[in-house]
Design a protein around this motif. Sequence first.
Motif, PDB file in Angstrom:
ATOM      1  N   GLU A 291      23.963  10.637 -49.600  1.00 35.68           N
ATOM      2  CA  GLU A 291      23.209  11.002 -48.450  1.00 35.68           C
ATOM      3  C   GLU A 291      21.914  10.053 -48.052  1.00 35.68           C
ATOM      4  O   GLU A 291      21.456  10.729 -46.728  1.00 35.68           O
ATOM      5  CB  GLU A 291      23.923  11.857 -48.132  1.00 35.68           C
ATOM      6  N   THR A 294      21.027   7.377 -44.420  1.00 33.14           N
ATOM      7  CA  THR A 294      20.952   7.258 -43.173  1.00 33.14           C
ATOM      8  C   THR A 294      21.858   6.034 -42.376  1.00 33.14           C
ATOM      9  O   THR A 294      21.638   5.266 -43.124  1.00 33.14           O
ATOM     10  CB  THR A 294      19.248   7.634 -42.314  1.00 33.14           C
ATOM     11  N   ASP A 295      22.364   7.052 -41.303  1.00 34.61           N
ATOM     12  CA  ASP A 295      23.337   5.958 -40.331  1.00 34.61           C
ATOM     13  C   ASP A 295      22.594   4.165 -40.175  1.00 34.61           C
ATOM     14  O   ASP A 295      23.341   3.573 -40.087  1.00 34.61           O
ATOM     15  CB  ASP A 295      24.680   6.053 -39.523  1.00 34.61           C
TER      16      ASP A 295
END
Length: 444
Positions: A291, A294-295
């Motif tokens: 996680e 990030t995108d």
Amino acid sequence: MAAKRLHDGYEHDGDQPDDKRMRRLPSFSTVIREAMMQRHMTNLFRFLEPLFRRVVQEEIQAGLMQSPRYIERSPATPPAERPAWKLAFRTPPQLPIFTGSKIEDASGAPLEIVLVDADTGSPAALPQALRVELVPLFGDFPPDGREDWAPEEFQKGVVKEREGKRPLLTGDVGLTVREGRATVSDLQFTDNSSWVRCRKFRIGVRVVPGSYDGARIQEAMTEAFVVRDHRGELYRKHYPPVLGDDVWRLEKIGKEGAFHRKLRHNNVVTVQEFVRMLMVKPDELRAILGEGMTDRMWEATTNHARTCEPDDKVYVYAAPHGTIYVNSVFKLVRVEIGGVEWPLQQLRGHTQMIVEQLMLEAYEQRHSLQEAQAFMLHGHAANNVPLLQNAAHVAVPAPAETPLWYPNAPEIEFPAPVVDNVVSIPQANSFGYQWPGQVFHMPG
């Protein structure tokens, strides 16, 4: 009566004084504070006065120097003598440049200095050898972007090393031009460019003053560039990355950082391994990074990875239900199901499921795949890619006169091949296509 009135007036003046008499005098502390503040402001103005005078004088001087009337009357540098020849760098230096690193041209070869005709730009040569020197220049030289300058102006553009530092440019700084050319085998900067006003350097070359007596030869210089500290070279990214690069050469993956450690723990050590997993198991790769990525970071990393150019090797994976050919980053090159080549754009439905399964199986065995030796596509060599190293000999048939595929053709499902048995596709002029341990009949 008069005495009474006089007495009343006296009492009125004593019991009801006017406003001026009622006003309070300032306290002693207030007087001292105001006196100290006035003295402080006087000292401040006395200190700032020469500073203001100097600033105003410099601004007026600068304005006068830009005035046409001042330029006409001032003893400016005389116009530069028109050169007969020019020095030039044959190719620009390769960027970025780091302190202590060897400076080469864009192709990785040593820098080369040539002598050219000032009017035509064609190569020239002098009968005698020419002594030249390489010097560091400010990145904003020459002023106003001019293409000509006087030798005195060029000298003013030379950068001196910082106090207590080594010469800014070291190596082959003194050369001899013979037959119109000279090679710079070794050259490096010893200091970065962050401390100069324009934050950039140039490399200049000129005839050694006093070593030549003849028509003017104009100096040469490179484009302006930033010189970074050599410590940054150890962590810099590669554009584009190459297959053998460490995976931390990709954007957003720092050396010995959290992402680097996670990838290394899962045996994704090189850019090639990263791109292979990205092509076959992108979700698993995303999960490895976690996680913390990030995108936006994921997009930057994967876009950078996709710029990696594969080499010319092609690998083959054969299974009972089909054969696939992939390149070095597991991009699909060719598919054969039931012994028939399937165009990649025609893969759908059950056929696509078979190919995806073959890709997963091939990825799991990626370290033991056979390298292709003679890759033939429809009877023609494709990009001279070799095929089937250490594989059984396969006779590749000539393409059929009637193509199997045409626009909007219905999807054809081939039955799964049976090992050691013949699975025939009824059609005239069929031929045998044999892999070790199995035979297929396919249309010819």
